[in-house]
Motif scaffolding. Structure first.
Motif, PDB file in Angstrom:
ATOM      1  N   UNK A  97       0.898  -1.701  -0.104  1.00 58.94           N
ATOM      2  CA  UNK A  97      -0.006  -0.273   0.017  1.00 58.94           C
ATOM      3  C   UNK A  97       0.691   1.092  -0.183  1.00 58.94           C
ATOM      4  N   UNK A  98       2.403   1.242  -0.018  1.00 59.91           N
ATOM      5  CA  UNK A  98       3.517   2.523   0.035  1.00 59.91           C
ATOM      6  C   UNK A  98       4.595   2.231  -1.085  1.00 59.91           C
ATOM      7  N   UNK A  99       4.659   2.581  -1.310  1.00 61.97           N
ATOM      8  CA  UNK A  99       5.563   3.596  -1.720  1.00 61.97           C
ATOM      9  C   UNK A  99       7.446   2.101  -2.196  1.00 61.97           C
ATOM     10  N   UNK A 100       7.693   0.808  -2.832  1.00 65.64           N
ATOM     11  CA  UNK A 100       8.673   0.820  -1.936  1.00 65.64           C
ATOM     12  C   UNK A 100      10.143   1.324  -2.687  1.00 65.64           C
ATOM     13  N   UNK A 101      11.288   1.792  -1.841  1.00 64.56           N
ATOM     14  CA  UNK A 101      11.921   2.128  -2.616  1.00 64.56           C
ATOM     15  C   UNK A 101      12.939   0.596  -3.300  1.00 64.56           C
ATOM     16  N   UNK A 102      13.673   1.803  -3.998  1.00 67.15           N
ATOM     17  CA  UNK A 102      14.541   1.258  -4.846  1.00 67.15           C
ATOM     18  C   UNK A 102      16.369   1.899  -5.108  1.00 67.15           C
ATOM     19  N   UNK A 103      17.104   1.947  -4.360  1.00 66.59           N
ATOM     20  CA  UNK A 103      18.753   2.825  -4.938  1.00 66.59           C
ATOM     21  C   UNK A 103      19.176   1.736  -5.810  1.00 66.59           C
ATOM     22  N   UNK A 104      19.654   2.560  -6.346  1.00 66.58           N
ATOM     23  CA  UNK A 104      20.721   1.942  -8.052  1.00 66.58           C
ATOM     24  C   UNK A 104      21.921   2.816  -7.819  1.00 66.58           C
ATOM     25  N   UNK A 105      22.823   1.755  -7.929  1.00 65.70           N
ATOM     26  CA  UNK A 105      24.042   1.953  -7.508  1.00 65.70           C
ATOM     27  C   UNK A 105      25.546   2.025  -8.116  1.00 65.70           C
ATOM     28  N   UNK A 106      26.573   2.108  -7.846  1.00 63.03           N
ATOM     29  CA  UNK A 106      27.580   1.863  -9.262  1.00 63.03           C
ATOM     30  C   UNK A 106      28.990   1.835  -8.197  1.00 63.03           C
ATOM     31  N   UNK A 107      29.393  -0.288  -8.411  1.00 60.48           N
ATOM     32  CA  UNK A 107      30.804  -0.368  -8.197  1.00 60.48           C
ATOM     33  C   UNK A 107      31.562   0.928  -8.740  1.00 60.48           C
ATOM     34  N   UNK A 108      31.947   1.255  -9.592  1.00 63.00           N
ATOM     35  CA  UNK A 108      32.982   2.093 -10.474  1.00 63.00           C
ATOM     36  C   UNK A 108      31.719   3.757  -9.962  1.00 63.00           C
ATOM     37  N   UNK A 109      31.611   4.189  -9.103  1.00 65.67           N
ATOM     38  CA  UNK A 109      30.818   5.014  -8.465  1.00 65.67           C
ATOM     39  C   UNK A 109      32.112   6.504  -8.871  1.00 65.67           C
ATOM     40  N   UNK A 110      32.939   6.441  -9.496  1.00 69.58           N
ATOM     41  CA  UNK A 110      34.018   8.109 -10.182  1.00 69.58           C
ATOM     42  C   UNK A 110      33.329   8.855 -10.908  1.00 69.58           C
ATOM     43  N   UNK A 111      34.220  10.373 -10.458  1.00 62.47           N
ATOM     44  CA  UNK A 111      33.611  11.113 -11.249  1.00 62.47           C
ATOM     45  C   UNK A 111      34.143  11.465 -11.746  1.00 62.47           C
ATOM     46  N   UNK A 112      33.449  12.969 -12.930  1.00 63.86           N
ATOM     47  CA  UNK A 112      33.000  12.776 -14.192  1.00 63.86           C
ATOM     48  C   UNK A 112      32.403  12.815 -15.205  1.00 63.86           C
ATOM     49  N   UNK A 113      32.586  13.733 -16.550  1.00 63.73           N
ATOM     50  CA  UNK A 113      31.542  12.915 -17.597  1.00 63.73           C
ATOM     51  C   UNK A 113      31.485  11.955 -18.616  1.00 63.73           C
ATOM     52  N   UNK A 114      33.114  11.260 -18.860  1.00 65.64           N
ATOM     53  CA  UNK A 114      33.147  10.169 -19.325  1.00 65.64           C
ATOM     54  C   UNK A 114      32.220   8.974 -18.482  1.00 65.64           C
ATOM     55  N   UNK A 115      32.588   8.912 -17.215  1.00 66.04           N
ATOM     56  CA  UNK A 115      31.897   8.015 -15.860  1.00 66.04           C
ATOM     57  C   UNK A 115      30.202   7.811 -16.072  1.00 66.04           C
ATOM     58  N   UNK A 116      29.857   9.268 -15.876  1.00 63.07           N
ATOM     59  CA  UNK A 116      28.733   9.177 -16.375  1.00 63.07           C
ATOM     60  C   UNK A 116      27.797   8.545 -16.803  1.00 63.07           C
ATOM     61  N   UNK A 117      28.361   8.539 -18.366  1.00 63.53           N
ATOM     62  CA  UNK A 117      28.564   8.000 -19.416  1.00 63.53           C
ATOM     63  C   UNK A 117      27.901   6.024 -19.156  1.00 63.53           C
ATOM     64  N   UNK A 118      29.075   6.144 -18.714  1.00 60.15           N
ATOM     65  CA  UNK A 118      29.153   4.671 -18.437  1.00 60.15           C
ATOM     66  C   UNK A 118      28.120   4.551 -17.071  1.00 60.15           C
ATOM     67  N   UNK A 119      27.569   5.233 -16.443  1.00 63.73           N
ATOM     68  CA  UNK A 119      27.164   5.039 -14.731  1.00 63.73           C
ATOM     69  C   UNK A 119      25.451   4.640 -15.875  1.00 63.73           C
ATOM     70  N   UNK A 120      25.492   5.834 -16.460  1.00 63.81           N
ATOM     71  CA  UNK A 120      24.103   5.651 -17.588  1.00 63.81           C
ATOM     72  C   UNK A 120      23.668   4.405 -17.879  1.00 63.81           C
ATOM     73  N   UNK A 121      24.614   3.575 -19.129  1.00 66.47           N
ATOM     74  CA  UNK A 121      24.455   2.722 -19.674  1.00 66.47           C
ATOM     75  C   UNK A 121      24.217   1.473 -18.195  1.00 66.47           C
TER      76      UNK A 121
END
Length: 286
Positions: A97-121
Motif C-alpha cells: 500500500x506504500x511506495x517501495x524504494x529501490x537504490x541503484x548504485x554503481x561499483x565504479x562510482x568515480x566522478x567525471x563525464x565519461x564515467x557518468x556516461x558509463x553509469x547511465x548505461x
C-alpha cells in the motif's frame, strides 16, 4: 471528355487521401512518443540514484526519516551494478500500500563525464532487469548530485516512453554544469544535455533542489551549476520547479537527509496523505 474528368477527380481524391494518411501517421507517432503505458503499476516504486563516491547505503538515513514521518514501513531494495553488468542485491522489494524504494548504485562510482556516461548505461541495464523482475512500468526518481545527471542522461538516451513512465523526478544538488559558476561557459556535458533536451518526456514533473550555505554553493556544487538545469528541463517537461534550501544541514553531503528536503520528498514525490509537511527551514521556490 467525361471519362477524363472522372479520372482527374479520382486522381485528386487519391492524392487527398494520401496526404491525410501521411499527416495522420505523423500525428500518431508524435502522440505515441508521450503515450502513457496502458496498465500502470498499482504502487510505483521510487528509484534512488546516489552521486559520485557514494554507495548503495547513501539513502538509508533519508528512507528511515521518511518512514518515521509517514508512519509506514516502505521496503528498501539496494542494487549495485558492477562493471561486468552483474547486479548485487541487499534488502527487499515489497509492493503493497506504500511506495517501495529501490537504490541503484554503481561499483565504479568515480566522478567525471565519461564515467557518468558509463553509469547511465549501467543504470539502463539495471532498469531492464528490475522492471521485468518486479513488474512495474511507471516510477518516480530522486538523484543526489551526479545521480541527477545519470537520470537526466537516461531520459535523453535510453528511456522508452512506450514502455515506461517517469511520473516525477527530483534532483538534489545536481551539478548540471559541473564546477562552472558562469553559465556562459558551458561544459561539454551541459551542452550535450541541452542539445538533446527534446527527448525529455513532456508529461514529466520535475523538481530541482539546491542547498546553499551562502547562496553561492553548498560547499561542493556551485548554485549556478544546479540552476543550469533549467536550460534542460524548462519549457520541455510538463513542469519545472527550482527550490533552494538554506539553513542547517545544507552541505552537499548532508542534503539527502536534510529535514526540509525530506519534507519536500513527502509532499512532491510521495504525496503522502497522512501528513501535510511544512518545511521548517528556509525553502524558497525559484
Amino acid at each position: 471528355m467525361r471519362c477524363m474528368t472522372k479520372w482527374l477527380r479520382g486522381l485528386i481524391l487519391a492524392g487527398l487521401i494520401l496526404i491525410i494518411a501521411i499527416f495522420g501517421l505523423k500525428w500518431t507517432r508524435q502522440n505515441m512518443r508521450n503515450a502513457m503505458p496502458a496498465n500502470n503499476s498499482r504502487i510505483p516504486p521510487i528509484i534512488l540514484v546516489p552521486g559520485s563516491s557514494a554507495t548503495q547505503e547513501r539513502f538509508d538515513a533519508m528512507v528511515n526519516e521518511l518512514n518515521q514521518n509517514t508512519h509506514t514501513t516502505s521496503s528498501l531494495l539496494k542494487v549495485t551494478v558492477h562493471p561486468d553488468d552483474h547486479l548485487s542485491y541487499s534488502g527487499q522489494f515489497r509492493p503493497g500500500i506504500v511506495h517501495p524504494y529501490i537504490v541503484i548504485a554503481f561499483a565504479n562510482n568515480k566522478d567525471g563525464y565519461s564515467n557518468i556516461k558509463k553509469q547511465t548505461q549501467w543504470f539502463q541495464h539495471a532498469m531492464l532487469i528490475l522492471t521485468a523482475r518486479y513488474h512495474f512500468n511507471n516510477f518516480s526518481a530522486i538523484g543526489h548530485s551526479n545521480g541527477g545527471l545519470v537520470l537526466t542522461r537516461y531520459l535523453e538516451k535510453y528511456f522508452n516512453r512506450q514502455k515506461l513512465r517517469m511520473n516525477t523526478l527530483m534532483t538534489i544538488a545536481s551539478p548540471f554544469n559541473f564546477s562552472e559558476t558562469n553559465i556562459d561557459k558551458r561544459t561539454q556535458m551541459l551542452s550535450d544535455l541541452v542539445r538533446d533536451k527534446s527527448k525529455i518526456p513532456s508529461n514529466l514533473v520535475m523538481y530541482s533542489v539546491a542547498g546553499t550555505e551562502n547562496y553561492n554553493n553548498d560547499g561542493t556544487v556551485p548554485f549556478a551549476s544546479v540552476e543550469a538545469g533549467k536550460y534542460i528541463y524548462q519549457d520541455q517537461a510538463k513542469s519545472y520547479t527550482q527550490i533552494t534550501v538554506t539553513g542547517e544541514d545544507t552541505t552537499h553531503h548532508d542534503l539527502p537527509q536534510n529535514r526540509e528536503i525530506v519534507s519536500l520528498i513527502q509532499q512532491y514525490i510521495l504525496g503522502n496523505p497522512n501528513k501535510n509537511p511544512q518545511p521548517e527551514g528556509n525553502v524558497a521556490p525559484q
